[in-house]
Design an enzyme around this catalytic site. Sequence first.
Site: not given
Ligand code: GAL
Length: 658
Positions: A103, A141-142, A316, A324, A364-367
């Site tokens: 992204r 986004n961000e 968020e 991450w 992000e499957q581990m999130h």
């Molecule tokens: C943010 C982002 C989200 C997702 C999230 C995971 O920085 O806006 O899309 O990736 O982190 O923690």
Amino acid sequence: MLGVCYYPEHWPSSCWADDARKMRALGLEWVRIAEFSWSRLEPESGRLEFDWLDTAIATLGAAGLRVVLGTPTATPPKWLIDQYPEILPVDPATGQVRGFGSRRHYDFSSQVYLREALRISELMARRYGNNPHVGGWQTDNELSCHDTTLSASRAARDAFRAWCRERYQDIDVLNRAWGNVFWSMEYQDFDAIELPVLAVTETSPAHRLAYRRFSSDQVIRFNEEMCRVIRQHSTNQFVTHNFIPPEQTGVDNTRLAATLDFASYDNYPLGHTDILLSTANTETLQRYQRTGLPDVAALRYDQIRGFSNKPFWVMEQQPGPVNWAPNNPRPAPGMVRVWTLEAFAHGADCVSYFRWRQAPFAQEQMHAGLLRPDSSEAPVCAEIRQALRDVSATGLTRQAMATADVAILISDEARWIDAIERQGSAYRHEDILWQYYGALRQLGLNVDIISPTAVLDDYRLLVVPALPLLSAELLAKLQACTATVVFGPRAGAKTEDFCIPQTLAPGRLQSLIDIRVLSVETLRADCHEPLHWQGSSYASTTWREEIASGAAVETLAFFADNTPAVVRQDRIIYLASLTCDAFLRDFLSNLCTELDLETLELPTDLRMRRRGNLNCVFNYANTIQTVPAPDDAEFILGKRQLPPGDIAIWRKQQEPTA
Ligand code: GAL
């Protein structure tokens, strides 16, 4: 209010209604969607498929949720990149194109991308700008995340040349401003200007500062244009944007926020703590890995609120382990509730969790999410329910938000100057901000974090810990205000074009305090030297200046060789060094006493924030802490002996809640 981030395009439409019902049952009011959905909205050039989004919005709305719609511009789809490969940004460190497949793969200087981003955003705004279920918008986004503000593309170079032409008008003016005679770097024409990247060694600092200013302008322009097209077609809908930690944007955040109705923040306390403590000892990491550092959320809340001096959103909020950071622990029990209530104590209107259901696929499957991938509830849901009960029992969000008595003034340009001219590897703008903020918060003070454009009139104590560039406008406001102002070293040390002022540092500040910085030295962070103040010995560290002062200037603290370390003229105080935490705490506490500002001595891992007449205390320690409140304080939430990961809210006996 609480909300959640949701990706209807990740799940069969058959589960949307059930998800929406469960969100409402949990007490959530807002749901943010669509910010990465371009490949589903427009699977190929010009083929628009908005029906699914119509249905998703209708389904969420029917359940009683309000929608925040993200423009999908952080993720240009593959067909668009194939059609216009020049959209891709170029990494300034390597000169390599940053490719498709994740992204934020676009260049802020690409005119083609700007046009395409506005096209898709306008299509959405036309379609949903009056939709009763859509309460607001999130641009992109961000912005700038993943280091995307700077690009070394042709488009960036050409736009930079135009930007330089506009700013300097005459190439000789630019050559002088950047000191280009120094290594035969003089340009004959604006069209010959290079980006300050991939050179053999250091490029001119003024050139780099110009590149950063330009790059910041490009991001701001992109966002302004997005806001413009959304607003053209929307009524009674807000426009916001979800910021990352401000020091990571490389953008003038206050100007970026100026186009928005309010600013939002993406709050991941444990991910950031793990990164911040990457070189800390084991004991420190173990102490904070599951709670986050005590200021890790609060500092951000105060920064984001300061961007627009308005209530903000947490768009968020970390609900469990993220994916991450180098290490991704689970929050200690109670911490999601703490971060949530702390956001409200610092002026949030809404906290929205990321994400509804953990995705079993892709990056992000581990999130963690609020639900596990099998849709069962994660324990965080119980904390969310509790947070809602707490808010309603205490009336916290109905309390007025007042300007604090104390503010820290920082600027994005100061960060860039620090990054460009480090001088000492231990001198770091962000560390200095954290140190001063921590010292003030440990005294139980509410702190605003403001930019040079803020109104200064209401502050009684203004702390300016690291501001090498001090504009004429800011100087005028400092002259006109009545606050006691504490400057850290390096204040006023640079001109607009990154030179040492003719009269030496602190340059313009000399009209407020009659000093000259004769020389600067930097030392490794662990090489402390004594600093003497009021009969006690503290430590001077990292950055030390040799000061000459006029007759009106009083020396408050001395280095070991008896030269001035802290000086004062009337209400202006100047620290010629960075110091240990103990000095800052004692010195600032002493100033607060002089100014009649009420302080407390909070235990190391306790933080307090006052909203209206509610004193909210958050325990980041791993042990029970005693809340320092008057004996007759009325606890309306929690108790004086406060367990770890818990919150107490007290008020003075005679003060009613709002
Ligand atoms: C943010 C982002 C989200 C997702 C999230 C995971 O920085 O806006 O899309 O990736 O982190 O923690």
